[in-house]
Write a protein that holds these residues in place. Structure first.
Motif, PDB file in Angstrom:
ATOM      1  N   ASP A 157       0.962  -0.724   0.094  1.00 31.63           N
ATOM      2  CA  ASP A 157      -0.150   0.131  -0.201  1.00 31.63           C
ATOM      3  C   ASP A 157       1.297   1.257   0.035  1.00 31.63           C
ATOM      4  O   ASP A 157       0.818   1.903  -0.212  1.00 31.63           O
ATOM      5  N   ARG A 158       1.693   1.004   0.928  1.00 30.49           N
ATOM      6  CA  ARG A 158       2.669   2.638   0.999  1.00 30.49           C
ATOM      7  C   ARG A 158       3.583   2.701  -0.394  1.00 30.49           C
ATOM      8  O   ARG A 158       3.383   3.667  -1.342  1.00 30.49           O
ATOM      9  N   LEU A 159       3.655   1.740  -1.117  1.00 29.94           N
ATOM     10  CA  LEU A 159       4.333   1.678  -2.501  1.00 29.94           C
ATOM     11  C   LEU A 159       3.811   2.061  -3.911  1.00 29.94           C
ATOM     12  O   LEU A 159       3.667   3.197  -4.412  1.00 29.94           O
ATOM     13  N   ILE A 160       2.533   2.085  -3.698  1.00 31.85           N
ATOM     14  CA  ILE A 160       1.067   2.668  -4.576  1.00 31.85           C
ATOM     15  C   ILE A 160       1.239   3.899  -4.450  1.00 31.85           C
ATOM     16  O   ILE A 160       0.564   4.579  -5.309  1.00 31.85           O
ATOM     17  N   LYS A 161       0.833   4.243  -2.855  1.00 31.98           N
ATOM     18  CA  LYS A 161       0.904   5.247  -2.629  1.00 31.98           C
ATOM     19  C   LYS A 161       2.125   6.377  -3.857  1.00 31.98           C
ATOM     20  O   LYS A 161       1.418   7.415  -3.566  1.00 31.98           O
ATOM     21  N   ILE A 162       3.011   6.349  -2.604  1.00 34.10           N
ATOM     22  CA  ILE A 162       4.680   6.844  -3.949  1.00 34.10           C
ATOM     23  C   ILE A 162       4.859   6.950  -5.211  1.00 34.10           C
ATOM     24  O   ILE A 162       4.961   8.058  -5.590  1.00 34.10           O
ATOM     25  N   ALA A 164       5.661  12.139 -11.425  1.00 35.32           N
ATOM     26  CA  ALA A 164       7.031  13.186 -12.058  1.00 35.32           C
ATOM     27  C   ALA A 164       7.237  12.590 -12.932  1.00 35.32           C
ATOM     28  O   ALA A 164       8.321  12.782 -13.794  1.00 35.32           O
ATOM     29  N   THR A 165       6.679  11.756 -13.870  1.00 36.94           N
ATOM     30  CA  THR A 165       7.571  11.299 -15.273  1.00 36.94           C
ATOM     31  C   THR A 165       6.148  11.703 -16.193  1.00 36.94           C
ATOM     32  O   THR A 165       4.885  11.005 -16.218  1.00 36.94           O
ATOM     33  N   PRO A 166       6.160  12.107 -16.745  1.00 40.58           N
ATOM     34  CA  PRO A 166       4.917  13.233 -18.370  1.00 40.58           C
ATOM     35  C   PRO A 166       4.725  11.714 -18.489  1.00 40.58           C
ATOM     36  O   PRO A 166       3.371  12.253 -19.019  1.00 40.58           O
ATOM     37  N   GLU A 167       5.949  10.897 -18.885  1.00 42.48           N
ATOM     38  CA  GLU A 167       4.999  10.265 -19.919  1.00 42.48           C
ATOM     39  C   GLU A 167       4.222   8.888 -19.143  1.00 42.48           C
ATOM     40  O   GLU A 167       2.735   8.853 -20.018  1.00 42.48           O
ATOM     41  N   HIS A 168       3.402   9.760 -18.108  1.00 41.36           N
ATOM     42  CA  HIS A 168       2.530   8.804 -17.590  1.00 41.36           C
ATOM     43  C   HIS A 168       1.333   9.202 -17.423  1.00 41.36           C
ATOM     44  O   HIS A 168       0.185   8.617 -17.005  1.00 41.36           O
ATOM     45  N   GLY A 169       1.808  10.594 -17.784  1.00 38.20           N
ATOM     46  CA  GLY A 169       0.106  11.384 -17.937  1.00 38.20           C
ATOM     47  C   GLY A 169      -0.280  10.403 -16.100  1.00 38.20           C
ATOM     48  O   GLY A 169      -0.169  11.000 -15.475  1.00 38.20           O
ATOM     49  N   LYS A 170      -1.593  11.359 -16.360  1.00 40.29           N
ATOM     50  CA  LYS A 170      -2.911  10.506 -15.021  1.00 40.29           C
ATOM     51  C   LYS A 170      -2.916   9.069 -14.431  1.00 40.29           C
ATOM     52  O   LYS A 170      -4.067   9.080 -13.707  1.00 40.29           O
ATOM     53  N   LYS A 171      -2.499   8.571 -15.064  1.00 48.42           N
ATOM     54  CA  LYS A 171      -2.947   7.102 -14.531  1.00 48.42           C
ATOM     55  C   LYS A 171      -2.124   6.656 -13.549  1.00 48.42           C
ATOM     56  O   LYS A 171      -1.158   7.519 -12.597  1.00 48.42           O
ATOM     57  N   GLN A 172      -2.951   6.430 -12.608  1.00 51.74           N
ATOM     58  CA  GLN A 172      -2.448   5.740 -11.220  1.00 51.74           C
ATOM     59  C   GLN A 172      -3.177   4.179 -11.526  1.00 51.74           C
ATOM     60  O   GLN A 172      -3.891   3.319 -11.715  1.00 51.74           O
ATOM     61  N   ILE A 173      -2.524   3.852  -9.949  1.00 49.54           N
ATOM     62  CA  ILE A 173      -2.525   2.028 -10.114  1.00 49.54           C
ATOM     63  C   ILE A 173      -3.301   1.929  -9.076  1.00 49.54           C
ATOM     64  O   ILE A 173      -3.589   2.519  -7.289  1.00 49.54           O
ATOM     65  N   PRO A 174      -4.753   0.948  -9.282  1.00 44.02           N
ATOM     66  CA  PRO A 174      -6.047   0.831  -8.532  1.00 44.02           C
ATOM     67  C   PRO A 174      -5.023   0.281  -7.063  1.00 44.02           C
ATOM     68  O   PRO A 174      -4.277  -0.244  -6.946  1.00 44.02           O
ATOM     69  N   ASN A 191       1.596   6.840  -6.699  1.00 46.04           N
ATOM     70  CA  ASN A 191       0.291   7.563  -7.465  1.00 46.04           C
ATOM     71  C   ASN A 191       1.049   8.704  -6.908  1.00 46.04           C
ATOM     72  O   ASN A 191       0.439   9.920  -7.815  1.00 46.04           O
ATOM     73  N   GLU A 192       1.264   9.188  -5.955  1.00 47.82           N
ATOM     74  CA  GLU A 192       1.344  10.807  -5.625  1.00 47.82           C
ATOM     75  C   GLU A 192       2.803  11.134  -5.795  1.00 47.82           C
ATOM     76  O   GLU A 192       2.781  12.251  -6.469  1.00 47.82           O
ATOM     77  N   GLU A 193       3.540  10.662  -5.778  1.00 43.06           N
ATOM     78  CA  GLU A 193       5.239  11.013  -6.360  1.00 43.06           C
ATOM     79  C   GLU A 193       6.065  10.776  -7.293  1.00 43.06           C
ATOM     80  O   GLU A 193       5.582  11.357  -8.489  1.00 43.06           O
TER      81      GLU A 193
END
Ligand SMILES: NC(=O)C1=CN([C@@H]2O[C@H](COP(=O)(O)OP(=O)(O)OC[C@H]3O[C@@H](n4cnc5c(N)ncnc54)[C@H](OP(=O)(O)O)[C@@H]3O)[C@@H](O)[C@H]2O)C=CC1
Ligand SMILES: O=C(O)CCC(=O)C(=O)O
Ligand SMILES: [Mg+2]
Length: 473
Positions: free
Chosen positions: A173-178, A186-196, A180-182
């Motif tokens: 969960d910590r890894l997903i948070k880092i 910080a990687t423009p090519e990933h756009g607004k992607k988020q890990i469920p 998703n949030e950081e």
């Protein structure tokens, strides 16, 4: 030195020099019987290998087998959860070459794979799985004899490194948070992607050094093959996983065109050279158009890049590879993984060595074995620079365990690979001769018997071993 096992009193150690085994006449070789059908397969294998060595060398060479433990058998001897005891690791390290039956890995939870652990502990980075047809083997394919490939699978990294976190675990969960949030923002090519937020997470490391040492070994192997089989295909899903699988492809080409520049030609280079050979007056742009069917639709920058590629190839290797000389070199090409699964079925004779990452090679070796007769006919070797452990492609096939029914062919053929690796070619040839003749005479186990038309009465596992020995001649 050992807690619960004792090495044979006769025999000597195999050592390694420059990555090659130095084999005495009476080597001590550790073996792991294996879980499930290992109980049937191992005795059959040992009997066939011993008989071949005895016949080939008339007593001047002999293997001293050293029984070591892993899996369920190890827990029986060493205690609960002692699946891979230190004794076993010490023995394999000490004696250099080992052979094993399959070991169980539970799905979902429980212990991680002992098979994978052995490959990682001993840095057995190349998993070599030849898939070739033995005449008379029934197959679901019309022309199984056209398939003669060797899967060269990277064996220590990729998702098999086993670095993953369970869904809902604190670190996961910590890894997903880092991420998703950081890291993702910080990687423009990933756009607004988020890990469920309810995802499990696995890490897929593919390193340059790991990829290149695998491809290096595959190219060296290709150099030993007949001219018409001197080809290495880099298998990847690099269109989707650009920085792992795509990088594997790029590093493979880089290695081939630097370390093996005189020995290799890439497929694209061969097109460029071939185009010029057919028409010496071809302009660079015309040549570029011929190697890239979509050339005219490309942006000017992309077009210029391809023209530059043509120019560089002609400048760099026309003298050494042009005028047809490239036809004598090892062809290095690449195929996207899903495509290669259909290509080995529709155009099997176009392939030879398939260099893969770990997961792709795992899948592909089962699929290729199926074409030439099934998992009973799929041998393998895990090879490093100072150790080698031979094992079949298949697993423990638990529903067939203890019935003296399963096909021991894959482990026997893994033994053949071991004998060849040791330089004991005469004994290896005898086993191949016996196995070929047994199959050609319809003396086969259930898996092959059920596919033969008209049906034949299957032999037991142990009877198949006896038939192989009988046909040594
Ligand atoms: N290196 C290793 O030790 C490996 C271990 N495993 C482990 O083995 C366990 C069982 O895996 P599973 O997915 O069932 O795969 P398996 O490879 O063990 O068996 C799947 C099927 O393949 C056929 N098969 C397998 N071996 C033979 C053989 N020697 N002769 C003829 N047919 C054969 C059988 O088909 P049918 O019943 O149709 O005849 C069998 O039911 C798992 O715990 C897995 O992790 C798996 C792969 C490699
Ligand atoms: O280790 C296991 O249980 C499975 C490994 C496997 O399928 C393979 O190496 O081919
Ligand atoms: Mg497998």
């Amino acid at each position: 030195m050992y807690d619960k096992i004792t090495p044979p009193t006769t025999g000597e150690k195999i050592t390694f020099k420059n990555g090659e085994p130095v084999v005495p006449a009476n080597p001590i070789i550790p073996f792991i019987r294996g879980d499930g059908t290992g109980i049937d397969i191992w005795p059959a294998t040992e009997k066939v290998l011993d008989a071949a060595v005895a016949k080939a060398y008339k007593g001047t060479r002999k293997i001293s087998w050293f029984k070591v433990y892993a899996g369920d058998e190890a827990c029986d001897l060493y205690g609960t959860y002692q699946y891979l005891p230190q004794d076993t690791l010490t023995a394999i390290k000490e004696y250099g070459i080992a052979i094993k039956g399959p070991l169980t890995t539970p799905v979902g939870g429980g212990i991680r794979s002992l098979n994978v652990a052995l490959r990682q502990i001993f840095d057995l980075y190349a998993c070599v799985r030849p898939c070739r047809y033995y005449a008379g083997t029934p197959s679901p394919h019309k022309n199984p004899e056209k398939l003669d490939v060797i899967v060269y699978r990277e064996n220590t990294e990729d998702i098999y490194l086993g670095i993953e976190w369970k869904q809902g675990s604190e670190i996961g969960d910590r890894l997903i948070k880092i991420l998703n949030e950081e890291l993702i923002p910080a990687t423009p090519e990933h756009g607004k992607k988020q890990i469920p937020l309810d995802a499990g997470i696995g890490i897929k490391p593919i390193s340059k050094s790991g990829s290149q040492r695998l491809v290096r070994r595959a190219i060296k192997h290709a150099l030993t093959l007949p001219k018409n089989k001197q080809q290495v295909t880099l298998v990847h899903k690099g269109n989707i996983m650009k920085y792992t699988e795509g990088a594997f492809r790029d590093w493979g080409y880089e290695l081939a065109t630097t370390e093996f520049r005189q020995e290799c030609v890439t497929e694209r280079e061969s097109w460029i050279l071939g185009n010029k050979e057919k028409n010496a007056n071809l302009s660079l742009e015309e040549n570029a158009r011929m190697i890239d069917p979509g050339f005219d639709a490309l942006t000017p920058e992309k077009k210029a890049q391809i023209v530059k590629e043509v120019e560089t190839v002609l400048n760099d290797i026309w003298a050494s590879h042009g005028n047809g000389k490239w036809k004598e070199k090892i062809m290095v090409n690449d195929r996207i993984a899903d495509s290669i699964f259909q290509q080995i079925q529709t155009r099997p004779d176009e392939y030879s060595i398939l260099a893969t990452m770990n997961l792709n090679g795992d899948y592909l070796s089962d699929a290729a074995a199926a074409i030439v007769g099934g998992l009973g006919m799929g041998p393998g070797a895990n090879i490093g620079d100072s150790c080698a452990v031979f094992e079949a492609t298949h697993g423990t096939a638990p529903k067939h365990a203890g019935l003296d029914k399963i096909n021991p062919g894959s482990v026997i053929l893994s033994g053949v690979m071991m004998l060849e690796f040791m330089g004991w070619q005469e004994a290896a040839d005898l086993v191949k001769k016996g196995l070929s003749a047994a199959i050609a005479n319809g003396q086969v186990t259930y898996d092959l018997a059920r596919m033969i038309e008209p049906p034949v009465e299957p032999l037991k596992c142990s009877e198949f071993a006896d038939a192989i020995i009988k046909y040594f001649g």
